[in-house]
Structures are given as structure tokens and as C-alpha cells.
Write an enzyme that holds these catalytic residues in place. Structure first.
Site, PDB file in Angstrom:
ATOM      1  N   ASN A  53       0.867  -1.180   0.000  1.00  0.00           N
ATOM      2  CA  ASN A  53       0.000   0.000   0.000  1.00  0.00           C
ATOM      3  C   ASN A  53       0.909   1.238   0.000  1.00  0.00           C
ATOM      4  OD1 ASN A  53      -1.758   2.057   0.543  1.00  0.00           O
ATOM      5  ND2 ASN A  53      -2.626   1.155   2.404  1.00  0.00           N
ATOM      6  N   ARG A 102      -2.723  -2.154  -3.262  1.00  0.00           N
ATOM      7  CA  ARG A 102      -3.910  -1.326  -3.046  1.00  0.00           C
ATOM      8  C   ARG A 102      -3.781  -0.126  -3.980  1.00  0.00           C
ATOM      9  NH1 ARG A 102      -4.790   3.353   1.148  1.00  0.00           N
ATOM     10  NH2 ARG A 102      -7.001   3.658   0.883  1.00  0.00           N
ATOM     11  N   HIS A 130     -12.722   3.172   0.532  1.00  0.00           N
ATOM     12  CA  HIS A 130     -12.749   2.087   1.534  1.00  0.00           C
ATOM     13  C   HIS A 130     -13.508   0.860   1.013  1.00  0.00           C
ATOM     14  CE1 HIS A 130     -12.695   5.465   4.812  1.00  0.00           C
ATOM     15  NE2 HIS A 130     -11.463   5.012   4.655  1.00  0.00           N
ATOM     16  N   ARG A 186     -11.267  15.614   8.598  1.00  0.00           N
ATOM     17  CA  ARG A 186     -12.050  16.088   7.444  1.00  0.00           C
ATOM     18  C   ARG A 186     -13.452  16.488   7.881  1.00  0.00           C
ATOM     19  NH1 ARG A 186     -10.713  10.909   4.449  1.00  0.00           N
ATOM     20  NH2 ARG A 186      -8.569  11.187   3.759  1.00  0.00           N
ATOM     21  N   GLU A 214      -8.072  -5.164   5.418  1.00  0.00           N
ATOM     22  CA  GLU A 214      -7.950  -4.851   3.999  1.00  0.00           C
ATOM     23  C   GLU A 214      -6.790  -5.623   3.356  1.00  0.00           C
ATOM     24  OE1 GLU A 214      -8.486  -0.756   5.452  1.00  0.00           O
ATOM     25  OE2 GLU A 214      -9.230  -0.316   3.450  1.00  0.00           O
TER      26      GLU A 214
END
Ligand code: ADP
Length: 400
Positions: free
Chosen positions: A7, A91, A180, A241, A385
């Protein structure tokens, strides 16, 4: 088969070497500050302490080569040579509309990923550099791309279009993509398994609450809506965020605070969310939780606003699917924060939902937290993941 899962971020690289037969992690780690002074490799072979090596990493190629050296090291390595790596799973953040599933990487795929660079300018170029570095260092080893956006490609047009001039979609690809996806797919499937339900007849809402956070509505195994949009800024209030807001606020704040458009976007991405709501206290939910427990206004304000937003999305997605069988919490906050889970579920009594606070106390493990008589089941399912990417990679290299 050993699968190396990679990743790549703009200045970091996370990795895991997974034995796909046992699904055990043989080693994992992280390269930090790639291309910046003070770069270092943190390497943890299974069952041993982590080893930190400070060493220059001018680019991702050097980082990948250091990772391969660590994995094959005579003392702390976990494999004897690179020939023991059967495949590499990457990823990749943005697959645009080009990818609705994971793929084996070839020249055509590389070109298509590059065409999505404008949609994820910080992430996709880094992912491509990681792929290129692996191609050079492990020629002939199959590589796959597993996209954050792919699972959400089943959303209907009414869910992915914005109320904007339609040509912005056709000319500039402006639409909801969602992120996601690997986590939403993994967790929704696992929830069906736990509840002994067929994916084909199952309505589930997945709340992926980490530093970044998103909700998705998954009906009969397919995503029908999700809260992140063209970028990961939309939807829930997150660590830093803002999530949803009146778009006119951007111009208004730029004028009030004498900020450029870029400055305002930086505030929305890096200085908002629970960090902003808590008056700069922290983006970490553990710190906010402590402030909440101590009765501080910053903690209460941040958690009240955060959980109210999640509950509103659950209500909206229940309407979108005309019902819901299960709600699942996952990722750092979802897996570990009983207070947030309890506050969110507190809004959902109208669904006939109730939770067992004893079960809800558990952290970081698979657990059903709804009471036995709850009409809607509520689960905590730790996401994984990397394992999902490894499974996808095995499926693809076996011709699946
Ligand atoms: P990401 O992958 O988006 O960086 P994670 O899913 O790893 O995020 O979640 C990280 C967040 O999880 C941290 O910011 C922290 O706020 C939260 N978190 C981790 N452990 C706990 C805990 N025990 N209690 C509450 N929140 C936690």
C-alpha cells in the site's frame, strides 16, 4: 503461496507478507518519509519485536528494495529468496469508472490507472511508482491492483450523480465514486457469514469509522450507496475532514479569513472534523473520549455532532434499501469505541434496534452487540484490507 501486499502512499509504503494457505501474516512493516530526510523502515517479523532501521530512501524503488532485503535477511527474514513470493497485491486508490473489480496488472491496466491520476493526484501516482518498483525488482511475478473504488461501482446512477450540470459528469468524470471499498466488501460479506445469511438476500449498512470514515449501503451483496464522493472529503465527520457541508461555506470562509481556495481546502481536509470541532484538542478519538468522560464541552460537542451525522446516514440508507437487516461497525473507531457505538445506536430505537451494553464493551473483536430481541442486528467486525487484497490476488492468479 506467499502474497506481498503493498500500500503505497505519497511518502510511505505499508506492506504485509501473507501466507495465503494459512492466512497468517509472516511479516509486516512500514517505510516512512520516503523522499524526505529521516526516512526509516519499521519491520516486524511474526513473533518477533519490530526492527527500526533509519536509512535514506530517496524514492519508492529504494523502499521496495529495502523491504525485499528485510524479508530475505538471513537473521530476521521470513523467506529464503524472492522466488518464494508468489504474487504481489497492490492497493490502488482510484479506479474511476474503468475498474469495477480487481485485476492482474498489465500495460493496459497501467495506462488506465494513469488516466485516473487526475481523480486522485496524491495517491494514484504513488501506487503506480510502487507497481513499477516491484516490476523492476521482481520481474515475472504476477501483480494485481485492488481498487478502493471498485466495490462501489454497482451504485445506481441516482446514487452517484450530483445535482450539477450533467456535462460535468460526462466531460470531467464528476460523480460519487466512494472509497474504503475493500473494507466495505470484506466486512459486509463477513457479517452475512456470521449471521448465517445469504449475501443475496441481505440488507446491511457498514460504518467504516477510522481516521477517514465512510458508510455504505449494501443490498444483496452489492453496494447501492456510500457516503464518500468524488474525493474522500464528503460524508461523515472524520478525524480531520469536515464531511458534508454547504458548498457556499467555502467562498464565505475564504472571504472572512482572507484565505485562498487551496487554503480553505486544506482546512476542510486537515483542520476540521473532530479536530476542528474540539477546538483543536485532537483528531484521535481516544483523546476526545477522555475529554467527553471528563465532562469537557469540547469532547461532548465533537462526539454529539459526529454520532448524529452517522445516525442520519444510517436513516437515509435504511430508506434507500427500504429496510435494513444489520448494521456493522468497523475500523479503528468502529472496532474500539463503545461510547460512539452506543451514541449512534441510541438514535435507532425506531428500527426496533437495541444493544446489549455488556457486549458493546468489547473492543477490537468480532462480536454481536445487539440484544437478542433486537429487530436489526448490530455487529462489530474488524476489517482486514490486507487479507482481502491477498485473497483477491490469489483468486486472480488462479484464474478466478
Ligand atoms: P485509518 O486507517 O483511517 O488511518 P484506523 O482505522 O486505523 O484509521 O483508525 C484510526 C483511529 O482509530 C485513530 O485516529 C483513533 O482515533 C481510533 N482509535 C484507535 N483505537 C481506539 C480506541 N481504543 N478507542 C477509541 N478510538 C480508537
Amino acid at each position: 503461496m506467499n502474497i506481498l501486499v503493498i500500500n503505497c502512499g505519497s511518502s510511505s509504503l505499508k506492506f504485509q507478507l501473507i501466507d495465503s494457505d494459512t492466512e497468517q501474516v509472516k511479516a509486516k512493516g512500514l517505510c516512512e518519509r520516503i523522499g524526505i530526510d529521516g526516512s526509516r523502515l519499521v519491520y516486524t517479523p511474526a513473533g518477533k519485536d519490530k526492527i527500526v532501521t533509519e536509512t535514506p530512501m530517496p524514492d519508492h524503488s529504494k523502499a521496495v528494495s529495502l523491504v525485499l532485503d528485510a524479508l530475505t535477511d538471513s537473521e530476521n527474514g521470513v523467506i529464503s529468496g524472492l522466488s518464494e513470493i508468489g504474487a504481489v497485491g497492490h492497493r490502488v486508490v482510484h479506479g474511476g469508472e474503468k475498474f469495477s473489480t480487481s485485476v492482474i496488472i498489465d500495460d493496459e491496466v497501467l495506462k488506465a490507472v494513469e488516466e485516473c491520476n487526475d481523480l486522485a493526484p496524491l495517491h494514484n501516482p504513488a501506487n503506480l511508482i510502487g507497481i513499477d518498483a516491484c516490476t523492476k525488482l521482481m520481474p515475472g511475478v504476477p501483480q494485481t491492483a485492488v481498487f478502493d473504488t471498485a466495490f462501489h461501482q454497482t451504485m445506481p446512477e441516482k446514487a452517484f450523480l450530483y445535482g450539477l450540470p450533467y456535462r460535468y459528469y460526462t466531460d470531467h468524470k464528476v460523480r460519487r465514486y466512494g472509497f474504503h471499498g475493500t473494507s466495505h466488501s470484506f466486512v459486509s460479506r463477513r457479517a452475512a457469514e456470521i449471521l448465517n445469511r445469504s449475501c443475496d438476500d441481505f440488507k446491511v449498512i457498514v460504518c467504516h469509522l477510522g481516521n477517514g470514515a465512510s458508510v455504505s449501503a449494501v443490498m444483496n451483496g452489492k453496494c447501492v450507496d456510500t457516503s464518500m464522493g468524488l474525493t474522500p472529503l464528503e460524508g461523515l465527520i472524520m478525524g480531520t475532514r469536515s464531511g458534508d457541508l454547504d458548498p457556499a461555506i467555502i467562498e464565505y470562509i475564504a472571504n472572512c479569513e482572507k484565505l485562498s481556495l487551496g487554503d480553505v481546502m486544506k482546512v476542510l481536509n486537515k483542520e476540521s472534523g473532530v479536530l476542528g470541532l474540539s477546538g483543536g484538542l485532537s483528531s484521535d478519538f481516544r483523546d476526545i473520549g477522555k475529554a467527553y468522560d471528563e465532562g469537557k464541552a469540547e469532547g461532548r460537542r465533537a462526539f454529539d455532532t459526529y454520532s448524529y451525522r452517522v445516525a442520519k446516514y444510517i436513516g437515509a440508507y435504511t430508506a434507500a434499501m427500504n429496510g435494513v437487516d444489520a448494521i456493522v461497525f468497523t475500523a479503528g473507531v468502529g472496532e474500539n469505541d463503545p461510547l460512539i457505538r452506543s451514541m449512534i445506536c441510541g438514535y435507532l430505537g425506531y428500527l426496533g434496534l437495541s444493544i446489549d451494553e455488556n457486549e458493546n464493551r468489547k473492543r477490537g473483536e468480532e462480536v454481536q452487540i445487539s440484544s437478542p430481541d433486537s429487530k436489526v442486528k448490530v455487529l462489530v467486525v474488524p476489517t482486514n484490507e490486507e487479507l482481502a487484497i491477498a485473497r483477491e490476488t490469489v483468486r486472480l492468479v488462479n484464474g478466478g
